[in-house]
Design an enzyme around this catalytic site. Structure first.
Site, PDB file in Angstrom:
ATOM      1  CB  CYS A  75      -5.435 -20.932   9.512  1.00  0.00           C
ATOM      2  SG  CYS A  75      -5.489 -22.655   8.930  1.00  0.00           S
ATOM      3  CG  HIS A 168      -8.867 -22.814  19.822  1.00  0.00           C
ATOM      4  ND1 HIS A 168      -8.962 -23.837  18.903  1.00  0.00           N
ATOM      5  CD2 HIS A 168      -8.197 -21.810  19.190  1.00  0.00           C
ATOM      6  CE1 HIS A 168      -8.355 -23.489  17.787  1.00  0.00           C
ATOM      7  NE2 HIS A 168      -7.882 -22.270  17.919  1.00  0.00           N
ATOM      8  CD  GLU A 217     -10.283 -26.382  11.916  1.00  0.00           C
ATOM      9  OE1 GLU A 217     -10.479 -25.272  11.357  1.00  0.00           O
ATOM     10  OE2 GLU A 217      -9.314 -27.114  11.648  1.00  0.00           O
ATOM     11  CB  CYS A 226      -7.429 -27.774  14.470  1.00  0.00           C
ATOM     12  SG  CYS A 226      -7.749 -26.022  14.780  1.00  0.00           S
ATOM     13  N   GLY A 229      -5.692 -25.231  17.146  1.00  0.00           N
ATOM     14  CA  GLY A 229      -6.343 -26.094  18.135  1.00  0.00           C
ATOM     15  C   GLY A 229      -5.340 -26.895  18.936  1.00  0.00           C
TER      16      GLY A 229
HETATM   17  N1  LIG Z   1     -11.622 -22.937  11.972  1.00  0.00           N
HETATM   18  C1  LIG Z   1     -10.687 -21.957  12.533  1.00  0.00           C
HETATM   19  C2  LIG Z   1      -9.738 -21.418  11.444  1.00  0.00           C
HETATM   20  C3  LIG Z   1      -8.779 -22.480  10.925  1.00  0.00           C
HETATM   21  C4  LIG Z   1      -7.923 -23.036  12.035  1.00  0.00           C
HETATM   22  C5  LIG Z   1      -7.241 -24.362  11.767  1.00  0.00           C
HETATM   23  N2  LIG Z   1      -7.464 -24.958  10.493  1.00  0.00           N
HETATM   24  C6  LIG Z   1      -5.760 -24.300  12.126  1.00  0.00           C
HETATM   25  O1  LIG Z   1      -4.956 -25.041  11.545  1.00  0.00           O
HETATM   26  O2  LIG Z   1      -5.427 -23.509  13.041  1.00  0.00           O
HETATM   27  C7  LIG Z   1     -11.496 -20.782  13.130  1.00  0.00           C
HETATM   28  O3  LIG Z   1     -12.618 -20.560  12.683  1.00  0.00           O
HETATM   29  O4  LIG Z   1     -10.966 -20.111  14.032  1.00  0.00           O
END
Ligand SMILES: N[C@H](CCC[C@H](N)C(=O)O)C(=O)O
Length: 288
Positions: A75, A168, A217, A226, A229
């Site tokens: 994250c 992603h 997400e 994100c 992301g």
């Molecule tokens: N939902 C993402 C995890 C959090 C990523 C995001 N909040 C960031 O800042 O990178 C996943 O399931 O891979």
């Protein structure tokens, strides 16, 4: 169980941070979901657990659970908030902190201007290792990238799979404000060709150094930003031949700066905000 927590946010991506440096709370997926619940709990996109160093040369471990209660590998916005948390709460005096995540070791650095810069490691560009199952599909090449259609409708979407430790799928849109995030987002997240599900990034190219991005997400739905992301979107844009190596990423929650030199083994660097919101306490239901 009565617990203390800290609420934080990085570009509007919000977190409940738990201090497990003195011992684990042993929460269940249902209890993580309760903490993330915006009506019955605290409310957050992810829960971040700060744990003691697992090995020599590492300062902490940091564990991430999505709002749906599932543990994930990485994250980016959370890494910045983690670094701000351990430094400002006095758990370390270091300003560059080496932290073990499920995806490997990353090194957030507290910058003098109050932002946090993170070496997010190198991206994974081999589709099958994102993982994305491209079997039986004809890829379309653009620049150095391969894209595949998920055939949700006649137009595609054509996606570029990239992993930043977490998966992603990046697709180009003309305007993020009118992009089909609410419809295509969940369909891409749950698409059977992503065996571990996926984060769906809707990328609008403004110039070779500036983009707008919305992300639906995995395990959380659309968030205001994100971090991984933004890294994956810039990597995809560079591979598609549309971006230079330093990019300003405008998200609905704020601005992230991403840099990637472009070789497969080059790390991606992300710089952005990390903000305390409040400290709190809550009684957790004893759910299984
Ligand atoms: N939902 C993402 C995890 C959090 C990523 C995001 N909040 C960031 O800042 O990178 C996943 O399931 O891979």
């Amino acid at each position: 169980m009565h617990i203390r927590f800290t609420k934080m946010q990085g570009a509007g991506n919000d977190f409940v941070v738990l201090d497990e440096t003195q011992g684990r709370l042993g929460l269940s997926p249902a209890q993580y979901r309760f903490l993330a619940d915006r009506h019955f709990g605290v409310g957050a996109d992810q829960i971040l657990s700060v744990r003691p160093a697992p090995a020599e040369g590492i300062d902490f471990e940091y564990v991430i659970h999505n709002a749906d209660g599932g543990e994930v590998e990485q994250c980016g916005n959370g890494a910045r908030c983690f670094a701000r948390y351990v430094h400002d709460k006095g758990l370390t005096s270091k300003t560059t902190i080496r932290v073990q995540t499920l995806a490997g070791v990353i090194a957030p650095e507290l910058a003098a201007d109050g932002r946090v810069r993170v070496d997010m490691g190198r991206p994974e560009l081999q589709a099958e290792r994102v993982p994305f199952d491209a079997s039986g599909l004809e890829p379309r090449r653009q620049g150095q990238a391969q894209t595949w259609s998920l055939a949700l409708d006649a137009s595609g979407p054509w996606i570029t799979p990239v992993s930043m430790g977490n998966p992603h799928a990046v697709l180009l849109v003309a305007d993020v404000d009118t992009a089909p995030v609410a419809t295509w987002g969940p369909q891409i997240e749950q698409h059977p060709r992503f065996p571990q599900r996926v984060n769906a990034g809707f990328l609008q190219i403004v110039s070779r150094g500036e983009v707008r991005l919305r992300v639906y997400e995995r395990g959380a739905g659309e968030t205001l930003a994100c971090g991984t992301g933004a890294c994956a979107a810039v990597v995809a844009g560079i591979r598609l031949g549309l971006l230079d190596s330093q990019v300003q990423v405008h998200t609905r929650g704020g601005l992230l700066s991403i840099a990637w030199a472009g070789a497969d083994d080059d790390a991606v660097f992300m710089t952005g905000p990390a903000t305390f919101v409040f400290d709190g306490q809550i009684e957790l239901p004893e759910v299984p």
